[in-house]
Scaffold this active site. Structure first.
Site, PDB file in Angstrom:
ATOM      1  N   GLY A 239       0.822  -1.216   0.000  1.00  0.00           N
ATOM      2  CA  GLY A 239       0.000   0.000   0.000  1.00  0.00           C
ATOM      3  C   GLY A 239       0.846   1.251   0.000  1.00  0.00           C
ATOM      4  O   GLY A 239       0.604   2.189   0.768  1.00  0.00           O
TER       5      GLY A 239
ATOM      6  N   TYR B 117     -12.632  -3.384  11.697  1.00  0.00           N
ATOM      7  CA  TYR B 117     -11.299  -2.769  11.639  1.00  0.00           C
ATOM      8  C   TYR B 117     -10.544  -2.978  12.957  1.00  0.00           C
ATOM      9  O   TYR B 117      -9.356  -3.330  12.969  1.00  0.00           O
ATOM     10  CB  TYR B 117     -11.480  -1.278  11.339  1.00  0.00           C
ATOM     11  CG  TYR B 117     -10.220  -0.490  11.086  1.00  0.00           C
ATOM     12  CD1 TYR B 117      -9.598  -0.513   9.836  1.00  0.00           C
ATOM     13  CD2 TYR B 117      -9.667   0.314  12.080  1.00  0.00           C
ATOM     14  CE1 TYR B 117      -8.455   0.238   9.595  1.00  0.00           C
ATOM     15  CE2 TYR B 117      -8.532   1.060  11.841  1.00  0.00           C
ATOM     16  CZ  TYR B 117      -7.934   1.026  10.599  1.00  0.00           C
ATOM     17  OH  TYR B 117      -6.793   1.780  10.363  1.00  0.00           O
TER      18      TYR B 117
HETATM   19  P1  NAP Z   1      -4.916   5.189   2.349  1.00  0.00           P
HETATM   20  O1  NAP Z   1      -4.444   6.589   2.180  1.00  0.00           O
HETATM   21  O2  NAP Z   1      -6.350   4.868   2.111  1.00  0.00           O
HETATM   22  O3  NAP Z   1      -3.988   4.229   1.437  1.00  0.00           O
HETATM   23  C1  NAP Z   1      -4.228   2.854   1.436  1.00  0.00           C
HETATM   24  C2  NAP Z   1      -3.141   2.163   0.656  1.00  0.00           C
HETATM   25  O4  NAP Z   1      -3.363   0.736   0.731  1.00  0.00           O
HETATM   26  C3  NAP Z   1      -3.131   2.520  -0.814  1.00  0.00           C
HETATM   27  O5  NAP Z   1      -1.801   2.527  -1.269  1.00  0.00           O
HETATM   28  C4  NAP Z   1      -3.912   1.363  -1.458  1.00  0.00           C
HETATM   29  O6  NAP Z   1      -3.561   1.110  -2.818  1.00  0.00           O
HETATM   30  C5  NAP Z   1      -3.433   0.207  -0.586  1.00  0.00           C
HETATM   31  N1  NAP Z   1      -4.336  -0.939  -0.608  1.00  0.00           N
HETATM   32  C6  NAP Z   1      -5.642  -1.003  -0.242  1.00  0.00           C
HETATM   33  N2  NAP Z   1      -6.127  -2.249  -0.423  1.00  0.00           N
HETATM   34  C7  NAP Z   1      -5.112  -2.996  -0.911  1.00  0.00           C
HETATM   35  C8  NAP Z   1      -4.980  -4.357  -1.327  1.00  0.00           C
HETATM   36  N3  NAP Z   1      -6.009  -5.208  -1.245  1.00  0.00           N
HETATM   37  N4  NAP Z   1      -3.790  -4.772  -1.820  1.00  0.00           N
HETATM   38  C9  NAP Z   1      -2.735  -3.925  -1.910  1.00  0.00           C
HETATM   39  N5  NAP Z   1      -2.788  -2.623  -1.523  1.00  0.00           N
HETATM   40  C10 NAP Z   1      -3.968  -2.173  -1.046  1.00  0.00           C
HETATM   41  O7  NAP Z   1      -4.631   4.653   3.828  1.00  0.00           O
HETATM   42  P2  NAP Z   1      -3.639   5.221   4.960  1.00  0.00           P
HETATM   43  O8  NAP Z   1      -4.392   6.171   5.796  1.00  0.00           O
HETATM   44  O9  NAP Z   1      -2.338   5.615   4.362  1.00  0.00           O
HETATM   45  O10 NAP Z   1      -3.452   3.888   5.840  1.00  0.00           O
HETATM   46  C11 NAP Z   1      -2.315   3.026   5.713  1.00  0.00           C
HETATM   47  C12 NAP Z   1      -2.337   2.027   6.851  1.00  0.00           C
HETATM   48  O11 NAP Z   1      -2.320   2.720   8.091  1.00  0.00           O
HETATM   49  C13 NAP Z   1      -3.589   1.151   6.871  1.00  0.00           C
HETATM   50  O12 NAP Z   1      -3.262  -0.156   7.308  1.00  0.00           O
HETATM   51  C14 NAP Z   1      -4.464   1.828   7.898  1.00  0.00           C
HETATM   52  O13 NAP Z   1      -5.384   0.936   8.478  1.00  0.00           O
HETATM   53  C15 NAP Z   1      -3.410   2.290   8.880  1.00  0.00           C
HETATM   54  N6  NAP Z   1      -3.852   3.376   9.742  1.00  0.00           N
HETATM   55  C16 NAP Z   1      -4.257   4.572   9.211  1.00  0.00           C
HETATM   56  C17 NAP Z   1      -4.675   5.584  10.077  1.00  0.00           C
HETATM   57  C18 NAP Z   1      -5.122   6.923   9.573  1.00  0.00           C
HETATM   58  O14 NAP Z   1      -5.633   7.703  10.404  1.00  0.00           O
HETATM   59  N7  NAP Z   1      -4.972   7.258   8.309  1.00  0.00           N
HETATM   60  C19 NAP Z   1      -4.681   5.360  11.455  1.00  0.00           C
HETATM   61  C20 NAP Z   1      -4.262   4.138  11.956  1.00  0.00           C
HETATM   62  C21 NAP Z   1      -3.837   3.149  11.085  1.00  0.00           C
HETATM   63  P3  NAP Z   1      -4.315   1.888  -4.053  1.00  0.00           P
HETATM   64  O15 NAP Z   1      -3.766   3.297  -4.080  1.00  0.00           O
HETATM   65  O16 NAP Z   1      -3.925   1.099  -5.260  1.00  0.00           O
HETATM   66  O17 NAP Z   1      -5.778   1.863  -3.739  1.00  0.00           O
END
Ligand code: NAP
Length: 248
Positions: free
Chosen positions: A12, A155
């Site tokens: 991701g 989640y």
């Molecule tokens: P994001 O901006 O929505 O980005 C998600 C990323 O994951 C994108 O690169 C997406 O690829 C990829 N992805 C989604 N489904 C996938 C799959 N089936 N196979 C391969 N890649 C996949 O999310 P983020 O906020 O950066 O979050 C990243 C991580 O941090 C996640 O695990 C999330 O749960 C965790 N997290 C986030 C927060 C927050 O507040 N943002 C807080 C706690 C934890 P595409 O671009 O191709 O769709």
């Protein structure tokens, strides 16, 4: 630089926290494999940014919830880059709704993409790390996995599951020079949280002693530490990066 000569796979990595981790590890000298699901333009943009830092970059489109696709991804990584030193299990999604309304498909999608993915990629990667007798794995969990959050039972379950998985695999692999840790972000400004209303964000901020959402770089810096030689004696741990909103 401390990660010179290392090969890191970040799942991701096309957007958000994963993109920031990819750039931070590249800035410290690692060559980067950028995994993504569908957003080719964003993945290619991350690749260009890694290359601008003078590092090698490989883009691999693969659904991390698909076991066979993950096995193939690791084979392709090792064929193209020669080895795998660092795995960051970052890819994740949300399908938020109260449990009463949660469809089986919402549960399955989140558990598959956020938890089974960690099994898939870690199992495929440690095969190579065990042989090399070294490796670094960082799993991106969430403050929600520790605290719970209404509307996120799927989640929270997946993110709490990551913490148990991290400890178990840390114990299994420590004697082979592999460390396995988790980073648990608080609320970070990315596409994932951009869907929240101003009111929800204001309420969230009120519960964060530092009074702001985190930036992707706040998470990337924690990951960069855990994959470095400086963290060689740290395994099975969860590093909370959340502005103080939850204290373990
Ligand atoms: P994001 O901006 O929505 O980005 C998600 C990323 O994951 C994108 O690169 C997406 O690829 C990829 N992805 C989604 N489904 C996938 C799959 N089936 N196979 C391969 N890649 C996949 O999310 P983020 O906020 O950066 O979050 C990243 C991580 O941090 C996640 O695990 C999330 O749960 C965790 N997290 C986030 C927060 C927050 O507040 N943002 C807080 C706690 C934890 P595409 O671009 O191709 O769709």
């Amino acid at each position: 630089m401390q990660l010179d000569g290392k090969v890191a796979l970040v799942t991701g990595a096309s957007r958000g926290i994963g993109r920031s981790i990819a750039l931070m590890l590249a800035a410290r000298g690692a060559d980067i494999v950028i995994n993504y699901a569908g957003n080719t333009e964003a993945a290619e943009q991350t690749k260009a940014e890694v290359e601008a830092l003078g590092r090698k970059a490989l883009v691999v489109k693969a659904d991390v919830g698909d076991t066979v696709a993950c096995e193939k991804m690791l084979e392709d990584v090792v064929a193209a880059m020669g080895k795998i030193d660092i795995l960051v299990n970052n890819a994740g999604i949300t399908r938020d709704t109260l449990l009463m309304r949660m469809k089986e498909a919402d549960w399955d999608a989140v558990l598959t993409t956020n938890l089974k993915s960690v099994y898939n990629c870690t199992k495929a990667a440690i095969k190579y790390m065990m042989k090399a007798r070294s490796g670094r794995i960082v799993n991106i969990s969430s403050v929600v996995g520790a605290m719970g959050n209404a509307g996120q039972a799927n989640y929270a379950a997946a993110k709490a599951g990551i913490l148990g998985f991290t400890k178990a695999v840390a114990k299994e692999t420590a004697s082979r020079g592999i460390t396995v840790n988790a980073v648990a972000p608080g609320f970070i400004a990315t596409d994932m949280t951009a869907v929240l209303s101003d009111k929800v964000v204001d309420n969230l901020k009120a519960g964060i002693p530092m009074g702001r959402l985190g930036a992707p770089e706040d998470i990337a810096k924690a990951v960069a530490f855990l994959v470095s030689d400086d963290a060689a004696y740290i395994t099975g741990q969860t590093l909370h990066v959340n502005g103080g909103m939850y204290m373990d």
